[in-house]
Design a protein around this motif. Structure first.
Motif, short mmCIF file in Angstrom:
data_model
loop_
_atom_site.label_atom_id
_atom_site.label_comp_id
_atom_site.label_asym_id
_atom_site.label_seq_id
_atom_site.Cartn_x
_atom_site.Cartn_y
_atom_site.Cartn_z
N LEU A 219 0.82 -1.21 0.00
CA LEU A 219 0.00 0.00 0.00
C LEU A 219 0.86 1.26 0.00
N ASP A 220 2.02 1.21 0.62
CA ASP A 220 2.93 2.36 0.57
C ASP A 220 3.37 2.62 -0.87
N ARG A 221 3.70 1.56 -1.59
CA ARG A 221 4.08 1.74 -3.00
C ARG A 221 2.89 2.22 -3.82
N ALA A 222 1.70 1.68 -3.51
CA ALA A 222 0.50 2.15 -4.19
C ALA A 222 0.24 3.63 -3.90
N GLY A 223 0.57 4.06 -2.68
CA GLY A 223 0.42 5.47 -2.34
C GLY A 223 1.35 6.35 -3.16
N THR A 224 2.54 5.85 -3.43
CA THR A 224 3.46 6.59 -4.30
C THR A 224 2.87 6.72 -5.70
N ALA A 225 2.27 5.64 -6.19
CA ALA A 225 1.62 5.68 -7.50
C ALA A 225 0.47 6.69 -7.49
#
Length: 501
Positions: A128-134
């Protein structure tokens, strides 16, 4: 004051109509059916009430903004919103189950660790952290700005996938949602959880770009909301707001052609031969053959026409005897054991043997005749009408039984409680909306060279605009509301409009 013709009375179309009316324009909405709301439908019988389309609202800020900008009464004075908690419960093929709290990252981590084993929650949180970056990289051009010809860099995938080391071979990164599940989440149940988000939106996890990670991110970050009385209440509130702003509605009025004169849209022609002049036309429905002038699409034509029809929804409405369980989740997802097999069937024009089924059990007295009964909705993503003949009575009955059996894995004794069963398939969706095969539009996604983007809100024909799920930024109530805001901005402010800030 300009004359504006709006085709369709779905959420995106009404959002555009209300905003344009507030700006001082004379707006008339032409709807092919006898009512407003588009996919936000309702079925009621003998005191049981069901949503027939979307049942939960995500990103309610879209509609809060609409109601603030179009009148004195805010959204919460027009409908009753409440957060659903838990946001969802998930039953996996190995027998494990987990309830995910609403909009609580720490709560989700703890729930996954308890149910799936220590480390599962941490891996999901890192994802989810990486998705937040996206989300940070793509949010504005993907959701809040008109789609430019250069696509604002949305051809490229914004998801920062981990590099996967491979012995004696170059490292690789996940490019699809299925690869994220297999390579980054490292647990078949977490992979099924992720795949389920894509499938619920009509997306194939094997082909959807990694940027589809935004879908679970948005839900788990901003929450899931239920409209008391069902999503039809939101459609009704939008309709009343349009009437308050003096929007005119003409029902049972099918538009068959957008007229063009002197190189711009000039009005609409109805099936009965009536012609209505307009200075601007907003198309809030799926364009059918011959509806739009050829030059409206530009040189490449309608991009959707070159794709296979998207999946639809098979919906079973259950009127039940017996009270709703006090601890029942509003939404339960019963995942299948073989995700790739289900995806191959759904996106290959076949019927899945054991589909993923979503069970909806709203804790809402207005959906049932009394406390001794319950209204339950079962939903599965299925192949569209055409490849599968959803008008076949035997097939409908058999697949209805399949969904009930699957739902009973999460609701013991379900079949014994059934008073009445009613079924809606992509065939009904096609008949009611005109969408080919009863397809339901998916949200727009960045990446994959732009293959998952939708046509922009402005067309190549001056004066003709696109709103709703079949245009930028795609399907779903929140996205449709955004499209209406974008269209209104383009009409009012012109091509220099860059979105609200």
């Amino acid at each position: 004051m300009a004359r504006i013709a709006v085709i369709g009375a779905g959420a995106g179309a009404m959002a555009a109509a209300a905003r344009l009316a507030v700006a001082g324009h004379r707006v008339t909405v032409y709807e092919r059916s006898g009512t407003y709301g588009g996919s936000l439908g309702r079925h009621a019988r003998d005191g049981f009430v069901f949503d027939t389309g979307p049942s939960l609202l995500h990103l309610p800020a879209v509609y809060r903004d609409l109601f603030v900008k179009t009148g004195k009464e805010p959204l919460e004075r027009c409908v009753t919103l409440r957060q659903v908690d838990p946001a969802s419960r998930h039953h996996f093929a190995d027998g494990t189950a987990v309830s995910l709290p609403n909009a609580s990252r720490a709560g989700v981590v703890q729930a996954l660790d308890r149910a799936l084993g220590t480390g599962a929650g941490t891996r999901w949180a890192a994802f989810l952290d990486r998705a937040g970056t996206a989300w940070d990289r793509s949010r504005r051009p993907l959701l809040e700005e008109p789609l430019d010809e250069d696509r604002g860099g949305l051809d490229r995938d914004p998801y920062p996938a981990l590099r996967r080391r491979r012995l004696l071979r170059p490292a690789r990164q996940a490019t699809t949602l299925a690869e994220i599940g297999g390579w980054e989440l490292a647990d078949p149940r977490l992979a099924a959880l992720l795949d389920g988000y894509a499938l619920s939106y009509g997306l194939d996890p094997r082909r959807a770009p990694a940027a589809a990670a935004l879908l679970p991110y948005m839900e788990q970050t901003f929450g899931s909301w239920y409209v008391q009385g069902g999503m039809r209440e939101l459609a009704g509130a939008m309709y009343e707001r349009c009437l308050l702003r003096r929007v005119t509605f003409v029902f049972d009025a099918e538009v068959v052609r957008v007229a063009e004169k002197d190189g711009r849209a000039s009005g609409v022609e109805l099936a009965d031969g009536t012609y209505a002049e307009a200075d601007h036309v907003v198309l809030g429905a799926r364009p059918g053959p011959g509806l739009m002038p050829g030059q409206a699409w530009g040189g490449d034509g309608d991009p959707a026409a070159r794709r296979a029809p998207l999946p639809g929804r098979f919906v079973v409405l259950l009127s039940l005897r017996g009270a709703r369980d006090a601890g029942a989740a509003h939404r339960t997802v019963v995942h299948c054991a073989d995700g790739p097999a289900e995806q191959a069937a759904v996106f290959g024009g076949r019927i899945a043997d054991r589909p993923t089924v979503t069970v909806l059990r709203p804790d809402d007295p207005s959906t049932r005749p009394d406390e001794a009964h319950e209204a339950v909705t079962l939903t599965a993503t299925v192949a569209p009408h055409g490849p599968v003949d959803w008008t076949d009575p035997a097939l409908r009955e058999r697949f209805t039984g399949t969904l009930i059996d699957r739902a009973a894995e999460a609701v013991p004794g379900l079949r014994e409680r059934i008073l009445r069963t009613e079924t809606r398939t992509p065939a009904e969706t096609a008949a009611e909306t005109g969408a080919e095969g009863g397809s339901v539009p998916a949200p727009a996604l960045a990446g994959a060279g732009g293959a998952f983007l939708h046509p922009g809100n402005r067309t190549s024909l001056p004066g003709l605009y696109l709103a709703g799920g079949w245009s930028h930024p795609g399907g779903g109530p929140a996205h449709a509301g955004m499209s209406g805001a974008l269209v209104a901005g383009l009409v009012v402010e012109g091509d220099g409009f860059r979105g609200s800030r």
